[in-house]
Design an enzyme around this catalytic site. Structure first.
Site, PDB file in Angstrom:
ATOM      1  N   HIS A 155       0.817  -1.219   0.000  1.00 10.62           N
ATOM      2  CA  HIS A 155       0.000   0.000   0.000  1.00 10.62           C
ATOM      3  C   HIS A 155       0.853   1.272   0.000  1.00 10.62           C
ATOM      4  CE1 HIS A 155      -3.553  -2.447   0.692  1.00 10.62           C
ATOM      5  NE2 HIS A 155      -3.067  -2.925   1.813  1.00 10.62           N
TER       6      HIS A 155
HETATM    7  O1  RIB Z   1      -5.059   0.690   4.505  1.00 14.40           O
HETATM    8  C1  RIB Z   1      -3.656   0.615   4.362  1.00 14.40           C
HETATM    9  C2  RIB Z   1      -2.978   1.602   5.245  1.00 14.40           C
HETATM   10  O2  RIB Z   1      -3.256   1.310   6.611  1.00 14.40           O
HETATM   11  C3  RIB Z   1      -1.452   1.576   5.134  1.00 14.40           C
HETATM   12  O3  RIB Z   1      -0.942   2.871   5.329  1.00 14.40           O
HETATM   13  C4  RIB Z   1      -1.021   0.678   6.255  1.00 14.40           C
HETATM   14  O4  RIB Z   1       0.286   0.993   6.748  1.00 14.40           O
HETATM   15  C5  RIB Z   1      -2.041   1.003   7.302  1.00 14.40           C
HETATM   16  O5  RIB Z   1      -1.598   2.151   7.996  1.00 14.40           O
END
Ligand code: RIB
Ligand code: CA
Length: 307
Positions: free
Chosen positions: A242
């Protein structure tokens, strides 16, 4: 080839395994000059996210980069419980050194304010990888500094798919929806990298093995971080990266399909908190809604291997 001056960036983060990969990618990229790392509670508590930022910098030999501790809790709601997904100490239990430098005395928002007021307007980008509490606090308390931000590129939200913490809610916006609402409605130049694309940048075991085989320290550490992701999420053939998608967008925007959407953020009850609403009354946001996943992964691997 004329030397292109690196872009000055601030990384606002809740490391977190995927945050850690994004931070190491930024450290490996000659295109970025990291002015500082500001931490926020999210994946795990503020003391651990702050310590993990220092550990990553110590590992990379970049103790010249300061760390500033930020918000321990959302603007006006109780914070989320720590996520098991990120394993022991919130960073997958990988072998990182202790921080070589303590966090600075000034808070994240104090430093961000001074830094933005002292630098030429528009020259600092913020890469936001966690809940948006620090940035919202900056906007609310020091709008004259906030409006000097070049652009904010944030991993967060979900547009056309299901959320990962609620039917329409993604963790970063859900964790502090009031902060997300402040940032989205601020009208500041905002690029949103939602789950719709980050779920398509997926590391497989083969990809991870190739990183390890490179023999490069940052690439090998990223392989260990991804490997720990597999340990905490069994029976998965691949893991979404992500937060690194924020850096990948900044490095190669041509790999992403962008839409200009007018968005607002739900600050309703927990079930819908953080959901994004598309509508004419919303604020203009540049949203990544497509990505060439294999090309993005290849860019990640090449950048890490070149460091
Ligand atoms: O939904 C994904 C996000 O939530 C990313 O930033 C992960 O590190 C969590 O913080
Ligand atoms: Ca994060």
């Amino acid at each position: 080839m004329p030397h292109i001056k690196p872009r000055q960036i601030v990384i606002d983060t809740d490391p977190g395994i995927d945050d850690a990969i994004g931070i190491l990618l930024a450290l490996a990229s000659s295109e970025f000059s990291i002015a500082g790392i500001t931490t926020v509670a999210g994946n795990i508590g503020i003391d651990t996210t702050t310590r993990n930022a220092g550990r990553l910098l110590a590992f990379a030999g970049r103790n010249d980069i300061p760390v500033f501790k930020g918000a321990a809790a959302p603007l006006s709601r109780p914070g989320p419980e720590p996520l098991n997904l990120h394993g022991k100490e919130g960073i997958g239990g990988v072998d990182l050194p202790a921080p070589a430098r303590q966090p600075e005395g000034r808070s994240a928002v104090e430093w961000l304010t001074e830094f933005l007021l002292n630098e030429p307007a528009g020259t600092i980008d913020i890469f936001a990888l966690g809940p948006l509490t620090n940035i919202a606090r900056l906007i609310l308390d020091n709008p004259e500094a906030a409006k000097r931000i070049g652009r904010i590129i944030t991993m967060g939200g979900v547009i056309y798919e299901a959320g990962n913490v609620g039917p329409r809610s993604e963790f970063n916006l859900w964790a502090d929806p009031e902060a997300a609402d402040v940032v989205v409605s601020s009208g500041l130049p905002l690029v949103l990298v939602p789950l719709d694309v980050t779920r398509r940048v997926r590391a497989t075991r083969e990809f991870t093995a190739a990183l390890s085989a490179s023999g490069k320290p940052l690439a090998s550490m990223v392989a260990d971080l991804i490997g720990s992701y597999f340990e905490t999420s069994t029976h998965q053939e691949s893991r979404p990266l992500h937060d690194p998608c924020v850096m990948l967008f900044a490095l190669a925007p041509e790999l992403f399909r962008m839409e200009d959407l007018r968005l607002s953020v739900s600050t309703g009850p927990t079930g819908e908190a953080g959901a994004l609403i598309i509508g004419e009354t919303g604020a203009p946001v540049q949203v990544a809604t497509g990505v060439d996943g294999p090309a993005a992964l290849d860019l990640l691997a090449r950048t890490l291997a070149s460091s």
